[in-house]
Design a protein around this motif. Structure first.
Motif, PDB file in Angstrom:
ATOM      1  N   PRO A 141       0.803  -1.235   0.000  1.00 53.52           N
ATOM      2  CA  PRO A 141       0.000   0.000   0.000  1.00 53.52           C
ATOM      3  C   PRO A 141       0.827   1.272   0.000  1.00 53.52           C
ATOM      4  N   ASP A 142       2.090   1.199   0.438  1.00 51.00           N
ATOM      5  CA  ASP A 142       2.889   2.419   0.459  1.00 51.00           C
ATOM      6  C   ASP A 142       3.628   2.665  -0.855  1.00 51.00           C
ATOM      7  N   ALA A 143       3.386   1.835  -1.860  1.00 44.54           N
ATOM      8  CA  ALA A 143       3.984   2.063  -3.182  1.00 44.54           C
ATOM      9  C   ALA A 143       3.112   3.044  -3.958  1.00 44.54           C
ATOM     10  N   THR A 144       3.145   4.290  -3.540  1.00 51.25           N
ATOM     11  CA  THR A 144       2.361   5.352  -4.161  1.00 51.25           C
ATOM     12  C   THR A 144       3.293   6.472  -4.617  1.00 51.25           C
ATOM     13  N   ASN A 145       2.785   7.318  -5.513  1.00 53.54           N
ATOM     14  CA  ASN A 145       3.610   8.397  -6.064  1.00 53.54           C
ATOM     15  C   ASN A 145       4.951   7.862  -6.568  1.00 53.54           C
ATOM     16  N   VAL A 146       4.881   6.738  -7.259  1.00 59.80           N
ATOM     17  CA  VAL A 146       6.083   6.066  -7.753  1.00 59.80           C
ATOM     18  C   VAL A 146       6.544   6.723  -9.055  1.00 59.80           C
ATOM     19  N   VAL A 147       7.863   6.866  -9.200  1.00 59.52           N
ATOM     20  CA  VAL A 147       8.427   7.477 -10.406  1.00 59.52           C
ATOM     21  C   VAL A 147       9.347   6.527 -11.168  1.00 59.52           C
ATOM     22  N   ALA A 148       9.721   5.398 -10.567  1.00 57.94           N
ATOM     23  CA  ALA A 148      10.566   4.414 -11.253  1.00 57.94           C
ATOM     24  C   ALA A 148      10.387   3.063 -10.594  1.00 57.94           C
ATOM     25  N   ILE A 149      10.621   1.986 -11.361  1.00 61.81           N
ATOM     26  CA  ILE A 149      10.443   0.627 -10.858  1.00 61.81           C
ATOM     27  C   ILE A 149      11.626  -0.237 -11.267  1.00 61.81           C
ATOM     28  N   ALA A 150      11.816  -1.341 -10.517  1.00 60.26           N
ATOM     29  CA  ALA A 150      12.847  -2.322 -10.838  1.00 60.26           C
ATOM     30  C   ALA A 150      12.339  -3.695 -10.422  1.00 60.26           C
ATOM     31  N   ALA A 151      12.803  -4.723 -11.121  1.00 58.27           N
ATOM     32  CA  ALA A 151      12.378  -6.084 -10.824  1.00 58.27           C
ATOM     33  C   ALA A 151      13.578  -7.016 -10.867  1.00 58.27           C
ATOM     34  N   GLY A 152      13.580  -8.002  -9.988  1.00 60.98           N
ATOM     35  CA  GLY A 152      14.655  -8.985  -9.945  1.00 60.98           C
ATOM     36  C   GLY A 152      14.075 -10.376  -9.889  1.00 60.98           C
ATOM     37  N   SER A 153      14.788 -11.278  -9.267  1.00 58.95           N
ATOM     38  CA  SER A 153      14.320 -12.651  -9.125  1.00 58.95           C
ATOM     39  C   SER A 153      13.544 -12.771  -7.821  1.00 58.95           C
ATOM     40  N   GLY A 154      12.221 -12.770  -7.918  1.00 57.65           N
ATOM     41  CA  GLY A 154      11.390 -12.922  -6.739  1.00 57.65           C
ATOM     42  C   GLY A 154      11.214 -11.670  -5.917  1.00 57.65           C
ATOM     43  N   PHE A 155      11.611 -10.516  -6.428  1.00 53.90           N
ATOM     44  CA  PHE A 155      11.403  -9.281  -5.686  1.00 53.90           C
ATOM     45  C   PHE A 155      11.197  -8.117  -6.645  1.00 53.90           C
ATOM     46  N   SER A 156      10.618  -7.053  -6.107  1.00 49.53           N
ATOM     47  CA  SER A 156      10.365  -5.833  -6.872  1.00 49.53           C
ATOM     48  C   SER A 156      10.716  -4.634  -6.014  1.00 49.53           C
ATOM     49  N   ALA A 157      10.935  -3.500  -6.670  1.00 52.13           N
ATOM     50  CA  ALA A 157      11.252  -2.263  -5.954  1.00 52.13           C
ATOM     51  C   ALA A 157      10.650  -1.086  -6.694  1.00 52.13           C
ATOM     52  N   ALA A 158      10.317  -0.047  -5.935  1.00 44.86           N
ATOM     53  CA  ALA A 158       9.737   1.164  -6.511  1.00 44.86           C
ATOM     54  C   ALA A 158      10.375   2.373  -5.867  1.00 44.86           C
ATOM     55  N   LEU A 159      10.702   3.349  -6.696  1.00 51.49           N
ATOM     56  CA  LEU A 159      11.218   4.631  -6.222  1.00 51.49           C
ATOM     57  C   LEU A 159      10.071   5.615  -6.144  1.00 51.49           C
ATOM     58  N   ARG A 160       9.863   6.203  -4.965  1.00 53.84           N
ATOM     59  CA  ARG A 160       8.795   7.166  -4.772  1.00 53.84           C
ATOM     60  C   ARG A 160       9.296   8.584  -5.048  1.00 53.84           C
ATOM     61  N   ALA A 161       8.353   9.478  -5.295  1.00 52.76           N
ATOM     62  CA  ALA A 161       8.693  10.856  -5.627  1.00 52.76           C
ATOM     63  C   ALA A 161       9.436  11.553  -4.497  1.00 52.76           C
TER      64      ALA A 161
END
Length: 326
Positions: A141-161
């Motif tokens: 739920p805290d993945a809001t106002n995201v400006v970039a994303i990344a994905a790996g093996s079994g995980f994800s990440a998001a950069l917020r504003a």
């Protein structure tokens, strides 16, 4: 012009770029033993190992503006904000990561993990699909106002504003990510990248942080202590690469074009910059400075007329000027 190399003997032609010698390539992506190139005419060329169909872009695929390589699948972002996937044709590798996701609309960025896919929408929300038992497609739920994303093996990440990073998913099999948590108080991030086993962040001052699986002899987590003035990053299986800048501000995230209806009450723009601090920001509308708009984000609100009725948002060219001592 393209150049390609490997520290092994390629057997699938993944380093052979001769077919593109007369093409103007504007973007590239690679993983394992296959490669993608986005050509200036909006078409995609794929080569290398294609046992899962990942080197067979759909016939007629055009108007592409971005590409991403996953473990056994590929993604293309089209100009209209839709996402096209292909590959993962064998049952053992097909978790729907290459399928059409009806929620992936108004997309501005894509990322492909080992067995899952991510799409960033223009409103700053993230959509995930594909293999889900590791939690990599369960958007927190805290993945809001995201400006970039990344994905790996079994995980994800998001950069917020706001310059913080959100990470989710269990991580690679036998290498759980909870053993390698994201650094505490990580802030001022302007770009992120992910690989099979680790994640890397670029901060606005040009320094780099990496976390995840650290295997002796590889570079993940071993960021050179004197590394500085980085303006772009990319991550491989167990290594990272950084592009060095000239000290002047360099945009890592550009504001996205936005189309809104007359009923919209606000629109949100965001950008990120790396460079020697402090960096000064000034938003403009049609070349004129907007008063007090001196951050890397901008919210344009609809105004009220004399009858307290909402007026349509002011259209035009919104742009951000970044400057520093250089």
């Amino acid at each position: 012009k393209l150049a390609s190399w490997a520290n092994y003997t390629p057997i699938y032609g993944e380093t052979d770029v001769s077919a593109l010698s007369n093409s103007f390539v504007i973007a590239i992506a690679a993983v394992n033993q296959h490669t993608l190139a986005l050509k200036s005419d909006g078409t995609v060329y794929a080569w290398g190992y294609g046992g899962y169909g990942q080197t067979n872009p759909p016939a007629g695929l055009n108007s592409v503006v971005a590409i991403a390589c996953g473990g056994a699948h590929d993604l293309a972002l089209k100009m209209d904000g839709t996402v096209v996937g292909w590959g993962a044709t064998l049952q053992a590798t097909n978790y729907g990561q290459a399928a059409n996701n009806p929620a992936a609309t108004n997309v501005v960025a894509i990322a492909a993990g080992d067995q899952h896919s991510l799409a960033l929408r223009a409103d700053g929300t993230v959509v995930g699909w594909g293999y889900s038992q590791d939690g990599s497609t369960t958007i927190p739920p805290d993945a809001t106002n995201v400006v970039a994303i990344a994905a790996g093996s079994g995980f994800s990440a998001a950069l917020r504003a706001n310059g913080t990073v959100v990470q989710w998913g269990d991580g690679p099999v036998n290498i759980p990510m909870y053993y390698y948590p994201m650094p505490a108080n990580l802030s001022n991030v302007v770009a992120i990248s992910g690989s099979a086993t680790h994640c890397t962040a670029l901060r606005n001052d040009g320094t780099v942080v990496s976390w995840g699986y650290e295997y002796t002899g590889y570079a993940s987590n071993n960021v050179p202590p004197d590394l500085a003035n980085v303006i772009a990053i990319a991550s491989g299986g167990n290594h990272d690469i950084g592009l060095l800048g000239t000290h002047a501000p360099t945009f890592t995230v550009q504001p996205w074009n936005r189309t809104v209806f007359n009923t919209a009450t606000s629109v949100w723009f965001a950008a990120k910059c790396a460079g020697v601090q402090p960096v000064r920001y000034q938003w403009q509308l049609n070349g004129t400075n907007l008063p007090a708009a001196t951050n890397d984000t901008l919210i344009v609100n609809a105004a009220l007329n004399g009858q307290k009725q909402l007026l349509p948002l002011q259209p035009g060219v919104y742009q951000l000027i970044a400057s520093n001592a250089y």
